[in-house]
Design an enzyme around this catalytic site. Structure first.
Site, PDB file in Angstrom:
ATOM      1  N   LYS A 168     -47.364  35.761-128.367  1.00 49.40           N
ATOM      2  CA  LYS A 168     -47.051  37.078-127.816  1.00 49.40           C
ATOM      3  C   LYS A 168     -46.813  38.050-128.972  1.00 49.40           C
ATOM      4  O   LYS A 168     -45.952  37.829-129.818  1.00 49.40           O
ATOM      5  CB  LYS A 168     -45.812  37.014-126.930  1.00 49.40           C
ATOM      6  CG  LYS A 168     -45.473  38.354-126.274  1.00 49.40           C
ATOM      7  CD  LYS A 168     -44.323  38.212-125.301  1.00 49.40           C
ATOM      8  CE  LYS A 168     -43.975  39.542-124.650  1.00 49.40           C
ATOM      9  NZ  LYS A 168     -42.849  39.404-123.691  1.00 49.40           N
ATOM     10  N   ASP A 216     -46.956  40.841-111.585  1.00 52.87           N
ATOM     11  CA  ASP A 216     -47.626  40.255-112.747  1.00 52.87           C
ATOM     12  C   ASP A 216     -46.645  39.525-113.658  1.00 52.87           C
ATOM     13  O   ASP A 216     -47.063  38.890-114.634  1.00 52.87           O
ATOM     14  CB  ASP A 216     -48.386  41.330-113.534  1.00 52.87           C
ATOM     15  CG  ASP A 216     -47.488  42.468-113.993  1.00 52.87           C
ATOM     16  OD1 ASP A 216     -47.009  43.214-113.124  1.00 52.87           O
ATOM     17  OD2 ASP A 216     -47.252  42.608-115.200  1.00 52.87           O
ATOM     18  N   ASN A 217     -45.354  39.593-113.346  1.00 50.09           N
ATOM     19  CA  ASN A 217     -44.337  38.855-114.099  1.00 50.09           C
ATOM     20  C   ASN A 217     -43.746  37.706-113.286  1.00 50.09           C
ATOM     21  O   ASN A 217     -42.660  37.218-113.600  1.00 50.09           O
ATOM     22  CB  ASN A 217     -43.202  39.790-114.533  1.00 50.09           C
ATOM     23  CG  ASN A 217     -43.644  40.816-115.554  1.00 50.09           C
ATOM     24  OD1 ASN A 217     -44.619  40.600-116.260  1.00 50.09           O
ATOM     25  ND2 ASN A 217     -42.950  41.930-115.625  1.00 50.09           N
TER      26      ASN A 217
END
Length: 516
Positions: A127, A266-267
């Site tokens: 990330k 989306d999390n």
């Protein structure tokens, strides 16, 4: 936008104690884009988590040797591509703050590989590894501040027993990144059996690409929910199982006082894992409506709203999955649609009961109660009301409650002194003692059990901030100390007593936002 290039990143041979498999790469390129990370100048190790490294097969000696190899840094900052890696970024869509946002995707995360271990797969993801086709207007980077927070919280949540993604390492660089101010870059290596989100399903449903939607659902079922395959409706069964896992996860969040801060679809993990630690926070003073995300101006993701938002997100997932069990060949299309919607409702219905069961299980354990009584809900409601009114420190309250006696208030002081309204505590404590006496408790045994479920140490914002400030000056020792303390959250650690104290006055001025 960054000026670095990922052209012709070197391929290196870096031995690791695991083998790899295609994983999501086997689905085909409708689901991702292959690309290399973008290099960062002069990288350095900030911290490595031994417990997470063990998931990939590194023992203590092996990890020590690996981290001394410059190829470790190059691999996990994204300056070289090891021979076992197949880097890619996935595409997904989603609802953000309740609004359809369209196509999103891994805008700053690149999957290196999938490790195959005896306990199952572990995706290895960087990330902050640079621009991808899904970065939109962002820079593809993560900053040291957010990386330290995610790294520490991933491992802290695991130690608390909450389903979560994990974090292997932080690699830093002095390369500048602009957020509210200029900050330095970092890459955090994240691990999870899968990073597939609700938004992956929403993406293909929104495009009416039902073949890809089915392929993705089959992949998830076959790898992670194989029992669903043997049911009359595997996709409906998948939705039900995801719903149950999500209920368990959020009930556990509530019990440890965790606020996610940005529960967009989306999390949300398809495996019921806590994913994407951005503007999160643990409760200090108890406020049922606490908003941990400064960007959440409407309070959509407030602490008290988390169960409801999880259920809303599951409805979005259900809507995405509907085409998989709708009978496309039915002569009565409207009846087929109604039947599909009813099947989705049936899959989601168990969420409320599962959440309530998990919630009461956690809180009975926190209260030291071994059995269920009809008055327990009233006891808990009265407690939350008086804690909210007095803004009682959440973690200290539950930890110190283990000292309270079932016969009298002679040992109440460590809890009672947390309340401005002492009479309110006394009134509730009388209810509590009556409930304890109904179980004929042994106070010592109960106290031991309560300390096993009520942590002494959580990642309070000011603790993370202290570690971040030191790390900015290249002192990473506080990151490592805090990681060690948080890895044993239920233990008495006399040398770490100050990590369990009330927050200092300056902590109330800390804010985290979607840039955190």
């Amino acid at each position: 936008m960054p000026t670095e290039s990922n052209d012709a990143l070197p391929r290196i041979s870096f031995p690791v104690p695991f083998k790899t498999a295609p994983g999501m790469a086997a689905l085909g390129e409708r689901f991702f884009t292959r690309l290399a990370p973008t290099a960062l100048p002069s990288p350095y190790v900030v911290s490595v988590a031994p417990a997470a490294a063990a998931l990939l097969g590194w023992d203590e000696a092996g990890l020590r040797a690996a981290t001394q190899d410059p190829k470790f840094v190059d691999t996990f900052v994204g300056n070289a591509v090891p021979d076992w890696a197949d880097p890619l970024a996935t595409v997904y869509s989603g609802h953000q703050f309740g609004v359809w946002a369209g196509q999103l995707g891994d805008g700053r995360a690149i999957r290196l590989a999938e490790a195959t271990m005896t306990d199952g797969p572990w995706e290895i993801q960087l990330k902050g590894a640079g621009l991808t086709p899904y970065s939109r207007m962002a820079d593809g980077r993560a900053v040291l501040r957010s990386s330290v927070r995610e790294y520490l919280c991933s491992e802290a949540m695991y130690a608390l027993g909450v389903p979560t993604t994990r974090a292997l390492a932080i690699i830093g660089s002095d390369a500048p990144v602009r957020r509210e101010t200029i900050e330095t870059s970092a890459v955090v290596t994240r691990l999870a059996p899968s990073f597939i989100r609700f938004g992956h399903f929403e993406h293909f449903a929104a495009r009416e690409d039902h073949a890809s939607l089915k392929q993705l659902a089959d992949f998830v079922i076959d790898r992670f929910y194989p029992a669903c395959r043997d049911t009359a409706s595997p996709y409906q069964a998948l939705l039900r199982e995801v719903s149950l896992r999500t209920a368990d996860m959020v009930a556990h969040w509530q019990a440890v006082g965790f606020c996610h801060g940005v529960m967009n679809t989306d999390n949300m993990s398809i495996l019921g894992l806590t994913i994407d630690y951005g503007p999160f926070g643990f409760l200090d003073a108890f406020d049922a409506n606490h908003i941990c995300n400064h960007s959440d101006q409407q309070g959509r993701y407030a602490y008290s709203q988390q169960p409801q938002i999880a259920f809303w997100n599951l409805h979005c997932l259900a809507q995405a999955l509907l085409p998989l069990w709708r009978d496309a060949n039915a002569t009565d299309a409207e009846a087929a649609k109604d039947a599909a919607v009813e099947a989705a409702r049936e899959a989601l219905d168990p969420f409320r009961d599962r959440y309530a069961e998990a919630f009461f299980r956690h809180y009975r354990a926190k209260l030291g109660l071994r059995t269920a009584h009809d008055q327990d809900e009233t006891l808990m409601t009265n407690l939350f009301r008086v804690m909210h009114a007095n803004r009682v420190d959440y973690t200290l309250f539950w930890r110190n409650l283990a000292q309270v006696g079932s016969q009298d208030g002679s040992r109440d002081a460590p809890v009672r002194d947390l309340f401005l309204d002492r009479a309110a505590w006394d009134a509730w404590a009388a209810e509590y003692r009556a409930r304890l006496q109904a179980e004929q408790p042994d106070d010592a045994t109960r106290g031991v059990a309560m300390r096993q479920v009520n942590p002494k140490y959580v990642l309070r914002n000011h603790l993370a901030e202290t570690a971040i400030r030191a790390a900015r000056d290249k002192d990473f020792s506080e990151v490592d100390r805090l990681l060690a303390v948080l890895s044993k959250p239920f233990d008495e650690q006399p040398e770490a007593e100050h990590y369990a104290a009330l927050p200092p006055d300056w902590a109330s001025g800390l804010e985290v936002s979607c840039s955190s």
